[in-house]
Design a protein around this motif. Sequence first.
Motif, PDB file in Angstrom:
ATOM      1  N   THR A 210      55.569 102.878  27.461  1.00  0.00           N
ATOM      2  CA  THR A 210      54.486 102.006  26.989  1.00  0.00           C
ATOM      3  C   THR A 210      54.925 100.560  27.170  1.00  0.00           C
ATOM      4  N   TRP A 211      53.941  99.688  27.375  1.00  0.00           N
ATOM      5  CA  TRP A 211      54.196  98.253  27.521  1.00  0.00           C
ATOM      6  C   TRP A 211      53.395  97.497  26.461  1.00  0.00           C
ATOM      7  N   SER A 212      53.998  96.432  25.966  1.00  0.00           N
ATOM      8  CA  SER A 212      53.271  95.571  25.029  1.00  0.00           C
ATOM      9  C   SER A 212      53.461  94.114  25.447  1.00  0.00           C
ATOM     10  N   LEU A 213      52.474  93.313  25.105  1.00  0.00           N
ATOM     11  CA  LEU A 213      52.526  91.866  25.346  1.00  0.00           C
ATOM     12  C   LEU A 213      52.499  91.177  23.998  1.00  0.00           C
ATOM     13  N   ASP A 214      53.605  90.493  23.683  1.00  0.00           N
ATOM     14  CA  ASP A 214      53.728  89.824  22.385  1.00  0.00           C
ATOM     15  C   ASP A 214      53.454  90.819  21.258  1.00  0.00           C
ATOM     16  N   ASP A 215      54.018  92.005  21.387  1.00  0.00           N
ATOM     17  CA  ASP A 215      53.960  93.072  20.378  1.00  0.00           C
ATOM     18  C   ASP A 215      52.592  93.726  20.251  1.00  0.00           C
ATOM     19  N   PHE A 216      51.657  93.413  21.162  1.00  0.00           N
ATOM     20  CA  PHE A 216      50.356  94.096  21.165  1.00  0.00           C
ATOM     21  C   PHE A 216      50.336  95.080  22.332  1.00  0.00           C
ATOM     22  N   PRO A 217      50.093  96.381  22.066  1.00  0.00           N
ATOM     23  CA  PRO A 217      50.102  97.376  23.149  1.00  0.00           C
ATOM     24  C   PRO A 217      49.096  97.023  24.240  1.00  0.00           C
ATOM     25  N   ILE A 218      49.482  97.272  25.480  1.00  0.00           N
ATOM     26  CA  ILE A 218      48.598  97.024  26.627  1.00  0.00           C
ATOM     27  C   ILE A 218      47.767  98.274  26.875  1.00  0.00           C
ATOM     28  N   ASP A 219      46.436  98.103  26.891  1.00  0.00           N
ATOM     29  CA  ASP A 219      45.516  99.207  27.180  1.00  0.00           C
ATOM     30  C   ASP A 219      45.118  99.087  28.648  1.00  0.00           C
ATOM     31  N   PHE A 220      45.671  99.975  29.492  1.00  0.00           N
ATOM     32  CA  PHE A 220      45.412  99.883  30.924  1.00  0.00           C
ATOM     33  C   PHE A 220      43.934 100.061  31.250  1.00  0.00           C
ATOM     34  N   ASP A 221      43.224 100.864  30.490  1.00  0.00           N
ATOM     35  CA  ASP A 221      41.807 101.131  30.768  1.00  0.00           C
ATOM     36  C   ASP A 221      40.929  99.919  30.476  1.00  0.00           C
ATOM     37  N   LYS A 222      41.423  99.009  29.631  1.00  0.00           N
ATOM     38  CA  LYS A 222      40.615  97.839  29.259  1.00  0.00           C
ATOM     39  C   LYS A 222      41.190  96.537  29.804  1.00  0.00           C
ATOM     40  N   SER A 223      42.020  96.633  30.819  1.00  0.00           N
ATOM     41  CA  SER A 223      42.693  95.436  31.343  1.00  0.00           C
ATOM     42  C   SER A 223      41.945  94.779  32.485  1.00  0.00           C
ATOM     43  N   GLU A 224      40.759  95.314  32.838  1.00  0.00           N
ATOM     44  CA  GLU A 224      39.923  94.751  33.909  1.00  0.00           C
ATOM     45  C   GLU A 224      40.680  94.701  35.239  1.00  0.00           C
ATOM     46  N   GLY A 225      41.575  95.680  35.445  1.00  0.00           N
ATOM     47  CA  GLY A 225      42.278  95.793  36.720  1.00  0.00           C
ATOM     48  C   GLY A 225      43.512  94.927  36.847  1.00  0.00           C
ATOM     49  N   HIS A 226      43.857  94.155  35.804  1.00  0.00           N
ATOM     50  CA  HIS A 226      45.039  93.293  35.895  1.00  0.00           C
ATOM     51  C   HIS A 226      46.339  94.088  35.760  1.00  0.00           C
ATOM     52  N   TYR A 227      46.347  95.174  34.981  1.00  0.00           N
ATOM     53  CA  TYR A 227      47.561  95.951  34.744  1.00  0.00           C
ATOM     54  C   TYR A 227      47.400  97.348  35.334  1.00  0.00           C
ATOM     55  N   ARG A 228      48.494  97.866  35.919  1.00  0.00           N
ATOM     56  CA  ARG A 228      48.525  99.268  36.353  1.00  0.00           C
ATOM     57  C   ARG A 228      49.975  99.727  36.461  1.00  0.00           C
ATOM     58  N   ARG A 229      50.167 101.055  36.401  1.00  0.00           N
ATOM     59  CA  ARG A 229      51.503 101.632  36.563  1.00  0.00           C
ATOM     60  C   ARG A 229      51.883 101.598  38.039  1.00  0.00           C
ATOM     61  N   ALA A 230      53.116 101.139  38.316  1.00  0.00           N
ATOM     62  CA  ALA A 230      53.532 100.986  39.713  1.00  0.00           C
ATOM     63  C   ALA A 230      54.115 102.271  40.289  1.00  0.00           C
ATOM     64  N   SER A 231      54.466 103.264  39.443  1.00  0.00           N
ATOM     65  CA  SER A 231      55.079 104.503  39.937  1.00  0.00           C
ATOM     66  C   SER A 231      54.657 105.672  39.062  1.00  0.00           C
ATOM     67  N   ALA A 232      54.557 106.851  39.704  1.00  0.00           N
ATOM     68  CA  ALA A 232      54.191 108.056  38.958  1.00  0.00           C
ATOM     69  C   ALA A 232      55.417 108.870  38.546  1.00  0.00           C
ATOM     70  N   LYS A 233      56.628 108.439  38.909  1.00  0.00           N
ATOM     71  CA  LYS A 233      57.841 109.181  38.549  1.00  0.00           C
ATOM     72  C   LYS A 233      58.105 109.072  37.055  1.00  0.00           C
ATOM     73  N   GLU A 234      58.617 110.166  36.457  1.00  0.00           N
ATOM     74  CA  GLU A 234      58.772 110.219  35.011  1.00  0.00           C
ATOM     75  C   GLU A 234      59.754 109.175  34.498  1.00  0.00           C
ATOM     76  N   ALA A 235      60.831 108.919  35.242  1.00  0.00           N
ATOM     77  CA  ALA A 235      61.881 108.019  34.758  1.00  0.00           C
ATOM     78  C   ALA A 235      61.629 106.554  35.136  1.00  0.00           C
ATOM     79  N   ILE A 236      60.502 106.264  35.805  1.00  0.00           N
ATOM     80  CA  ILE A 236      60.198 104.894  36.237  1.00  0.00           C
ATOM     81  C   ILE A 236      58.900 104.454  35.565  1.00  0.00           C
ATOM     82  N   GLY A 237      58.962 103.343  34.858  1.00  0.00           N
ATOM     83  CA  GLY A 237      57.765 102.853  34.143  1.00  0.00           C
ATOM     84  C   GLY A 237      57.374 101.458  34.555  1.00  0.00           C
TER      85      GLY A 237
END
Length: 1036
Positions: A538-565
């Motif tokens: 999980t990622w947070s910005l200034d202690d607020f969790p990032i909701d990928f579905d509501k980020s308007e395309g600005h945030y996304r996961r760069a890898s699908a591997k389990e050990a890479i976030g």
Amino acid sequence: MGGTAGFIHASLAVGTFLVWCQAQSGMRSYGPVFEEQPSHTLFPEGSAEEKVTLACRARANPPATYRWKMNGTELKMEPDSRYRLVAGDLVISNPVKAKDSGSYQCVASNSRGTVVSREASLRFGFLQEFSAEERDPVKITEGWGVMFTCSPPPHYPGLSYRWLLNEFPNFIPADGRRFISQTTGNLYIAKTEASDLGNYSCFATSHIDFITKSVFSKFSRLSLAAEDARQFPPSIKARFPADTYALAGQVVTLECFAFGNPVPRIKWRKLDGPQSSKWIGSEPLLQIQHAGFEDEGTYECEAENAKGRDTHQGRIIIHAQPEWLDVISDTEADIGSDLRWSCVASGKPRPTVRWLRDGQPLMSQNRIEVSGGELRFSKLVLEDSGMYQCVAENKHGTVYASAELTVQALAPDFRLSPVKRLIPAARSGKVIIPCQPRAAPKATVLWTKGTELLVNSSRVMITADGTLILQNISKSDEGKYTCFAENFMGKANSTGILSVRDATKITLAPSSADINVGENLTLQCHASHDPTMDLTFTWSLDDFPIDFDKSEGHYRRASAKEAIGDLSISNAQLRHSGRYTCTAQTVVDSASESATLTVRGPPGPPGGVVVRDIGDTSVQLSWSRGFDNHSPIARYLIEARTLLSSQWKQMRTNPVNIEGNAETAQVVNLIPWMDYEFRVLASNILGIGEPSLPSSKIRTKEAAPTVAPSGLGGGGGAPNELIITWTPTLRDYQNGDGFGYIVSFRRKGSQAWLRARVPHAESLQFVYRNESIAPYTPFEVKIKAYNRKGEGPESLTAIVYSAEEEPKAAPYRVIAKSVLSSEMDVSWEPVEQGEMTGVLLGYEIRYWKDGDKEEAADRVRTAGLVTSAHVTGLNPNTDYHVSVRAYNRAGTGPPSPATNVTTTRPPPKRPPGNISWTFSGSTVSIKWDPVVAKADESVVTGYKMLYRQDSHSAPTLYLASKSQIDIPIPEDFTHAFVQIRVTGPGGDGTPAEVHILRNSGTSMMVEDSGMRPAPHAVAIATHSLLMVALISSLEL
């Protein structure tokens, strides 16, 4: 003592059992909660309705029972009483004002407690008749103002007023000259006129629900003495009170009306603040919709006409009914604990707060302290359970808030929250095991591992609320952990098993970065973990969790591997700056690492824009520095908008370029007496940032006009008049109140100037009348504007002519010549310009049949200085008389001597017949029978043929003097369309139409379509065969 203690213990046990049973049952018991409360009711006296119903309904378990109070005294519901209960509603049969008018309250009760509703008044509406006494007649000088007093009869509630003139339903309109006060009902006429003579009656109407009742007064006669034509300044007669009180959210209405000649105009202004957007102004009335505290202040009504002005001032004071800001809510509290409840209400005047318990006033006593809006309990007991209400009230109303207090006594019980059965934990990590049994009072907690009693140590901590915390966990910590809970009501325990797993670690942490707005970036994050468990990032910005579905395309996961976030950031914006934290997590532990992202961009909005040192063309602006968004502010821009335009425009400033370290500047080149809003924008190397919030609205000071009115001209009008016109000055250039115009004029060549003041900015002309003004006399004219601060510059001088006079001379040598059977040409010699007393606009030709009167003549007008005209629409073979007159803006001049003309006879009606054609090489020869004119027809001088190759080609016109014609044709000729008609002095005759086809050898076809209507005529001049014109449409 032992016996007493045992008795208390048994009572509490029973209470606990009851509470537990109720909690387990399908329907929880609770005290009354109002779903419907009585409302203020207005009952019309004499209504056909025979009852009044006051509503009351409460949700409760067990169901509530109801009682009612009137003026604080409980009503008795006896069998023969006029009062009866229907469910919770109170029904009053045959209501009577003397007995039933008052304040009512509903009381709802069940075994859990009692609540009282808000108070509702029952009042009786009525409207009596006007006095039967005759009203005195009124006599006033015509041109003066007059007031008729309404003196309405006793009534409740308020009325609306109209006035009758002479008879029903001839109601007097409110038209600016006449005004009907809806406060007093009085009728005001600012300036009487002859049409005002008559009998006047006040017509009052009461509106109660769906019932309307109207009554009208005796008539009062108005008679007028001889007119007083003098003008006099305004005198305000209908005045609003010095202090007007109103409740927030209501409509506030101020009335202002003045006598005067001319009829005064009414203007409104707020003296100590900007005009509200909620104003609805129609001259004698100022209405403020949904009034708020910002509308408080001093208001001025100004009446103005050409002779002067009058003003009246008064204050609007806003009060407010109580309104809750913070209220109590249903509360479950442990026996022996402390409780603090608070109720806070707003209102003006400030509301007082009192408390009720089960419908009765609650005062400070023993363990209970009542202090205004606060209620405090010390060491709660079961008897404190019940329904509580806080009541806030001021002179404008009362509001109630209700809540139920339930005091609990419970033995510890883990059934709702047992210790977790399996407790995984990470090696070298920390585990938190809550122990939260339901218990009242709070239970004492002990922990064991197996049979070992746990106590606080360097690795073990038991918190005050019973939570067990184990740190630096190793494999030896595995085992059974049991929580024991006990209070004086009983004891209970719950067990879980601790299992130790490998710890989660961040192996590649994100790195801090610095980018510009719009750029992309990837923050890396890799982790290792216990392979028996799933890993999530999980990622947070200034202690607020990032909701990928509501980020308007600005945030996304760069890898699908389990050990890479890794986190990918696209099109970074300023809001994406901050501290990013990557958390790798399993069900037993987590690991986190952070990095800082700096997004550079245009500056943020400046704050706190304040306007001061307000002048007529300049103000001083100050602001506070906004965020530079990590790039130094280079300069500031100032924009403004006025009430005349919603668009923001950049303003000129002093200094011209405002440096980035400045926080004040002067705005110059403003328009005097104009409402402005200002805002400030900051810029840096990355662009211009968002604007500040607008400043408060200000109005620059007044100044004398600085520009002269434009569009100066005039002319026309009645004899002995000089009309001067101009373009009304826009609001932008008026510079102050009391705006008008000063017109100066003199006869060209004379020395002395005459001056006239024309009030009102909307004025657009001045008419000067004098018997000595000769027609079409040139005047020198100039104009300037004025306002309360002075006069402006004069315009350039323009030449304007006085009213014109009809031409005095007539055209001569009029010649009329017949052209066709229905047309003629007329020519004449023009009038001399020296004989004109105006601008010659043209000539008017009048023509009438022999035997008719000239008054019945038809007319044709020319424009300009032309001396000939072509007249159409005449009757064939008819004698006409023709005369010509000159005309200008004042009218037409004398006629020329009449001349006579006779139109020619019409062309033959019979079309050419027996049409034939012969092909010979590259020509086609077309023949037809000659047409012989009858005695009443004009002679035939030739023929016209309109030839068209096909329906898409352009037509060609040929002329022939005989009944034959040869036409060249192309080699690929297949067919053609032909029209043939006679021509002569009377014009063109009716056409015959044929469709020519190429056949083998010589062909002859005859089509008699001579009665078809002819297409548009084409006029030509030719000697033999000539192609002349294209016809837009050909009817075949």
